[in-house]
Design an enzyme around this catalytic site. Structure first.
Site, PDB file in Angstrom:
ATOM      1  N   TYR A 109       4.015   4.771  13.497  1.00 56.73           N
ATOM      2  CA  TYR A 109       5.047   4.872  12.448  1.00 56.73           C
ATOM      3  C   TYR A 109       6.424   4.552  13.052  1.00 56.73           C
ATOM      4  O   TYR A 109       7.299   4.028  12.376  1.00 56.73           O
ATOM      5  CB  TYR A 109       5.009   6.254  11.799  1.00 56.73           C
ATOM      6  CG  TYR A 109       5.663   6.297  10.429  1.00 56.73           C
ATOM      7  CD1 TYR A 109       5.215   5.474   9.400  1.00 56.73           C
ATOM      8  CD2 TYR A 109       6.724   7.150  10.177  1.00 56.73           C
ATOM      9  CE1 TYR A 109       5.807   5.512   8.154  1.00 56.73           C
ATOM     10  CE2 TYR A 109       7.319   7.200   8.925  1.00 56.73           C
ATOM     11  CZ  TYR A 109       6.857   6.379   7.918  1.00 56.73           C
ATOM     12  OH  TYR A 109       7.452   6.417   6.682  1.00 56.73           O
ATOM     13  N   LYS A 112      13.097   7.866   8.464  1.00 57.23           N
ATOM     14  CA  LYS A 112      12.775   8.937   7.493  1.00 57.23           C
ATOM     15  C   LYS A 112      13.474  10.235   7.875  1.00 57.23           C
ATOM     16  O   LYS A 112      13.854  11.014   6.993  1.00 57.23           O
ATOM     17  CB  LYS A 112      11.264   9.149   7.388  1.00 57.23           C
ATOM     18  CG  LYS A 112      10.506   8.014   6.698  1.00 57.23           C
ATOM     19  CD  LYS A 112      10.916   7.793   5.253  1.00 57.23           C
ATOM     20  CE  LYS A 112       9.906   6.923   4.502  1.00 57.23           C
ATOM     21  NZ  LYS A 112      10.417   6.512   3.166  1.00 57.23           N
ATOM     22  N   ARG A 133      -2.874   4.708  -0.493  1.00 51.92           N
ATOM     23  CA  ARG A 133      -3.055   3.262  -0.356  1.00 51.92           C
ATOM     24  C   ARG A 133      -2.190   2.507  -1.376  1.00 51.92           C
ATOM     25  O   ARG A 133      -2.531   2.420  -2.545  1.00 51.92           O
ATOM     26  CB  ARG A 133      -4.529   2.873  -0.488  1.00 51.92           C
ATOM     27  CG  ARG A 133      -4.843   1.552   0.217  1.00 51.92           C
ATOM     28  CD  ARG A 133      -6.312   1.202   0.194  1.00 51.92           C
ATOM     29  NE  ARG A 133      -7.111   1.844   1.238  1.00 51.92           N
ATOM     30  CZ  ARG A 133      -7.011   1.585   2.544  1.00 51.92           C
ATOM     31  NH1 ARG A 133      -6.140   0.706   2.987  1.00 51.92           N
ATOM     32  NH2 ARG A 133      -7.787   2.213   3.416  1.00 51.92           N
TER      33      ARG A 133
HETATM   34  P1  NAD Z   1       5.200   0.160  -2.443  1.00 54.36           P
HETATM   35  O1  NAD Z   1       5.008  -1.033  -1.583  1.00 54.36           O
HETATM   36  O2  NAD Z   1       4.514   0.203  -3.734  1.00 54.36           O
HETATM   37  O3  NAD Z   1       6.743   0.456  -2.664  1.00 54.36           O
HETATM   38  C1  NAD Z   1       7.711   0.115  -1.716  1.00 54.36           C
HETATM   39  C2  NAD Z   1       8.856  -0.473  -2.498  1.00 54.36           C
HETATM   40  O4  NAD Z   1       9.965  -0.755  -1.651  1.00 54.36           O
HETATM   41  C3  NAD Z   1       8.469  -1.796  -3.181  1.00 54.36           C
HETATM   42  O5  NAD Z   1       8.665  -1.672  -4.563  1.00 54.36           O
HETATM   43  C4  NAD Z   1       9.441  -2.793  -2.578  1.00 54.36           C
HETATM   44  O6  NAD Z   1       9.846  -3.765  -3.524  1.00 54.36           O
HETATM   45  C5  NAD Z   1      10.580  -1.875  -2.213  1.00 54.36           C
HETATM   46  N1  NAD Z   1      11.547  -2.460  -1.281  1.00 54.36           N
HETATM   47  C6  NAD Z   1      11.370  -2.803   0.031  1.00 54.36           C
HETATM   48  N2  NAD Z   1      12.496  -3.375   0.504  1.00 54.36           N
HETATM   49  C7  NAD Z   1      13.402  -3.376  -0.522  1.00 54.36           C
HETATM   50  C8  NAD Z   1      14.719  -3.852  -0.668  1.00 54.36           C
HETATM   51  N3  NAD Z   1      15.382  -4.459   0.339  1.00 54.36           N
HETATM   52  N4  NAD Z   1      15.345  -3.699  -1.879  1.00 54.36           N
HETATM   53  C9  NAD Z   1      14.701  -3.098  -2.900  1.00 54.36           C
HETATM   54  N5  NAD Z   1      13.440  -2.650  -2.828  1.00 54.36           N
HETATM   55  C10 NAD Z   1      12.794  -2.802  -1.649  1.00 54.36           C
HETATM   56  O7  NAD Z   1       4.757   1.410  -1.514  1.00 54.36           O
HETATM   57  P2  NAD Z   1       4.896   2.977  -1.714  1.00 54.36           P
HETATM   58  O8  NAD Z   1       3.908   3.550  -0.796  1.00 54.36           O
HETATM   59  O9  NAD Z   1       4.865   3.320  -3.140  1.00 54.36           O
HETATM   60  O10 NAD Z   1       6.337   3.294  -1.112  1.00 54.36           O
HETATM   61  C11 NAD Z   1       7.339   3.996  -1.816  1.00 54.36           C
HETATM   62  C12 NAD Z   1       8.005   5.036  -0.915  1.00 54.36           C
HETATM   63  O11 NAD Z   1       7.049   6.043  -0.604  1.00 54.36           O
HETATM   64  C13 NAD Z   1       8.509   4.502   0.415  1.00 54.36           C
HETATM   65  O12 NAD Z   1       9.751   5.125   0.714  1.00 54.36           O
HETATM   66  C14 NAD Z   1       7.470   4.991   1.395  1.00 54.36           C
HETATM   67  O13 NAD Z   1       7.999   5.163   2.679  1.00 54.36           O
HETATM   68  C15 NAD Z   1       7.137   6.317   0.765  1.00 54.36           C
HETATM   69  N6  NAD Z   1       5.879   6.917   1.220  1.00 54.36           N
HETATM   70  C16 NAD Z   1       4.705   6.228   1.160  1.00 54.36           C
HETATM   71  C17 NAD Z   1       3.514   6.821   1.579  1.00 54.36           C
HETATM   72  C18 NAD Z   1       2.205   6.068   1.544  1.00 54.36           C
HETATM   73  O14 NAD Z   1       1.288   6.449   2.279  1.00 54.36           O
HETATM   74  N7  NAD Z   1       2.052   5.034   0.719  1.00 54.36           N
HETATM   75  C19 NAD Z   1       3.533   8.143   2.069  1.00 54.36           C
HETATM   76  C20 NAD Z   1       4.750   8.832   2.112  1.00 54.36           C
HETATM   77  C21 NAD Z   1       5.910   8.212   1.683  1.00 54.36           C
HETATM   78  O1  0WE Z   2       6.582   4.643   4.777  1.00 53.03           O
HETATM   79  C1  0WE Z   2       5.500   4.100   4.870  1.00 53.03           C
HETATM   80  C2  0WE Z   2       5.396   2.605   5.102  1.00 53.03           C
HETATM   81  C3  0WE Z   2       6.672   1.884   4.745  1.00 53.03           C
HETATM   82  C4  0WE Z   2       6.692   0.456   5.224  1.00 53.03           C
HETATM   83  C5  0WE Z   2       5.601  -0.420   5.103  1.00 53.03           C
HETATM   84  C6  0WE Z   2       5.702  -1.728   5.558  1.00 53.03           C
HETATM   85  C7  0WE Z   2       4.548  -2.685   5.534  1.00 53.03           C
HETATM   86  C8  0WE Z   2       5.033  -4.108   5.399  1.00 53.03           C
HETATM   87  C9  0WE Z   2       7.849  -0.016   5.794  1.00 53.03           C
HETATM   88  N1  0WE Z   2       7.959  -1.287   6.248  1.00 53.03           N
HETATM   89  C10 0WE Z   2       6.920  -2.141   6.129  1.00 53.03           C
HETATM   90  N2  0WE Z   2       7.084  -3.422   6.580  1.00 53.03           N
HETATM   91  C11 0WE Z   2       6.184  -4.403   6.321  1.00 53.03           C
HETATM   92  O2  0WE Z   2       6.358  -5.551   6.774  1.00 53.03           O
HETATM   93  N3  0WE Z   2       4.360   4.880   4.789  1.00 53.03           N
HETATM   94  C12 0WE Z   2       4.515   6.322   4.751  1.00 53.03           C
HETATM   95  C13 0WE Z   2       2.986   4.347   4.813  1.00 53.03           C
HETATM   96  C14 0WE Z   2       2.557   4.326   6.237  1.00 53.03           C
HETATM   97  O3  0WE Z   2       2.944   3.326   7.051  1.00 53.03           O
HETATM   98  C15 0WE Z   2       2.439   3.611   8.319  1.00 53.03           C
HETATM   99  C16 0WE Z   2       1.748   4.811   8.282  1.00 53.03           C
HETATM  100  C17 0WE Z   2       1.826   5.290   6.947  1.00 53.03           C
HETATM  101  C18 0WE Z   2       1.265   6.564   6.415  1.00 53.03           C
HETATM  102  C19 0WE Z   2       2.580   2.890   9.501  1.00 53.03           C
HETATM  103  C20 0WE Z   2       1.984   3.377  10.645  1.00 53.03           C
HETATM  104  C21 0WE Z   2       1.296   4.581  10.630  1.00 53.03           C
HETATM  105  C22 0WE Z   2       1.165   5.319   9.439  1.00 53.03           C
END
Ligand code: NAD
Ligand code: 0WE
Length: 272
Positions: A169, A176, A206
């Site tokens: 991460y 974060k 996912r």
């Molecule tokens: P997602 O890919 O559906 O959403 C990520 C969003 O970020 C997308 O809509 C993308 O367009 C947007 N984004 C990225 N760069 C941007 C920019 N420059 N301007 C505007 N928008 C931008 O994935 P998600 O998992 O729904 O992620 C949403 C949030 O949840 C993130 O902050 C992520 O860190 C957090 N999160 C995700 C998980 C997970 O496991 N999926 C767990 C905990 C927290």
């Molecule tokens: O916050 C995240 C991921 C956010 C994210 C995802 C990407 C993929 C595509 C930020 N930057 C990028 N850049 C890209 O080019 N999560 C909480 C999901 C996540 O990501 C991981 C995790 C988990 C959980 C990465 C490594 C290990 C665990």
């Protein structure tokens, strides 16, 4: 008191009836932001959506429509001008906003694998913090005049990697941690105006942001095995908690990071 929500002539009332919510971060129907939008819509909120770029516009437009919204705005959060345009457009159409959801994160792909320092660059560090943390404060700053004195709420999405070292991460964990501190400083700055600011730390889900993350499957398996609830969380689970936090039911809650992770964060060793 009930009012017609306009859907099928059915009378409904939810705990967000009369609230207007701006949703930033929908990219697909699996997005956490979409789960939040669905839950808020189910509780009677009126929604506006932003999309990161023109490629995502049609998809976000369809998803907005599915939640009875035709209020769509472009927003790349790395662009100050677009943040200002969003504030201006929301002011013109709504005059105010009650809820702002920030579900955006980005770090360069190679920064999310392997040794933290090996791939780290000044540019990658800066971009991760800019898009994943600064943008939350930037939205607070731009939308402040539209939120004041109306029991408004802001919400962002964090992850356990802010508090504990999670392999791979890397710089996102550092960003974060900044986002969670940002939540507290925003809560302190906006509190006197009646604006609450909170974060949800979600378990792994996912989504597109999780696509291609090495070993994501094993993270899901381990959460299912080791979490107190013995399961993973869904975007519906996060959405419902988000709807609560952004509603007047949570009037006494601000600056908080609420874990929606099936309890995984409280565990150390599991017995299995
Ligand atoms: P997602 O890919 O559906 O959403 C990520 C969003 O970020 C997308 O809509 C993308 O367009 C947007 N984004 C990225 N760069 C941007 C920019 N420059 N301007 C505007 N928008 C931008 O994935 P998600 O998992 O729904 O992620 C949403 C949030 O949840 C993130 O902050 C992520 O860190 C957090 N999160 C995700 C998980 C997970 O496991 N999926 C767990 C905990 C927290
Ligand atoms: O916050 C995240 C991921 C956010 C994210 C995802 C990407 C993929 C595509 C930020 N930057 C990028 N850049 C890209 O080019 N999560 C909480 C999901 C996540 O990501 C991981 C995790 C988990 C959980 C990465 C490594 C290990 C665990």
């Amino acid at each position: 008191m009930q009012h017609n929500d306009g859907y099928n002539g059915i009378m409904r009332m939810g705990f967000l009836t009369g609230k207007r919510a701006l949703i930033v971060g929908v990219a697909s129907k699996r997005s956490i932001a979409y789960g939040i939008a669905e839950a808020m819509h189910a509780q009677g909120a009126e929604l506006a959506f932003t999309y990161q770029n023109e490629r995502l516009a049609p998809r976000v437009g369809e998803l907005a429509q599915s939640l009875e919204s035709d209020f769509l705005l472009p927003l790349d959060v790395s662009d100050d001008g677009q943040i200002e345009d969003v504030a201006r457009n929301v002011e013109e159409r709504w005059g105010h906003v009650d809820i702002v959801v920030h579900a955006v994160a980005f770090a360069p792909r190679d920064h999310l694998e392997g040794d933290y320092l090996e791939h780290l660059t000044r540019e990658g560090f800066s971009q991760a913090h800019d898009i994943s943390s600064y943008s939350f404060a930037a939205l607070g700053k731009a939308l402040r005049p539209l939120m004041r004195e109306r029991d408004a709420a802001m919400l962002t999405l964090s992850y356990l990697g802010a508090q504990r070292v999670m392999p791979n991460y890397n710089v996102m964990g550092v960003a974060k941690a900044s986002l969670e501190a940002n939540t507290r400083y925003l809560a302190y700055a906006l509190g006197p105006e009646g604006v609450r600011v909170n974060a949800i730390s979600a378990g792994p889900i996912r989504t597109l942001a999780a696509a291609g993350i090495g070993d994501f499957r094993s993270m899901l398996e381990r959460t299912e095995r080791d979490s107190p609830l013995r399961r993973n969380v869904s975007i519906e689970d996060v959405g419902n908690a988000a709807a609560f936090l952004c509603s007047d039911l949570a009037r006494g809650v601000t600056g908080e990071v609420l874990y929606v992770d099936a309890g995984f964060n409280i565990t150390a060793f599991s017995s299995t």
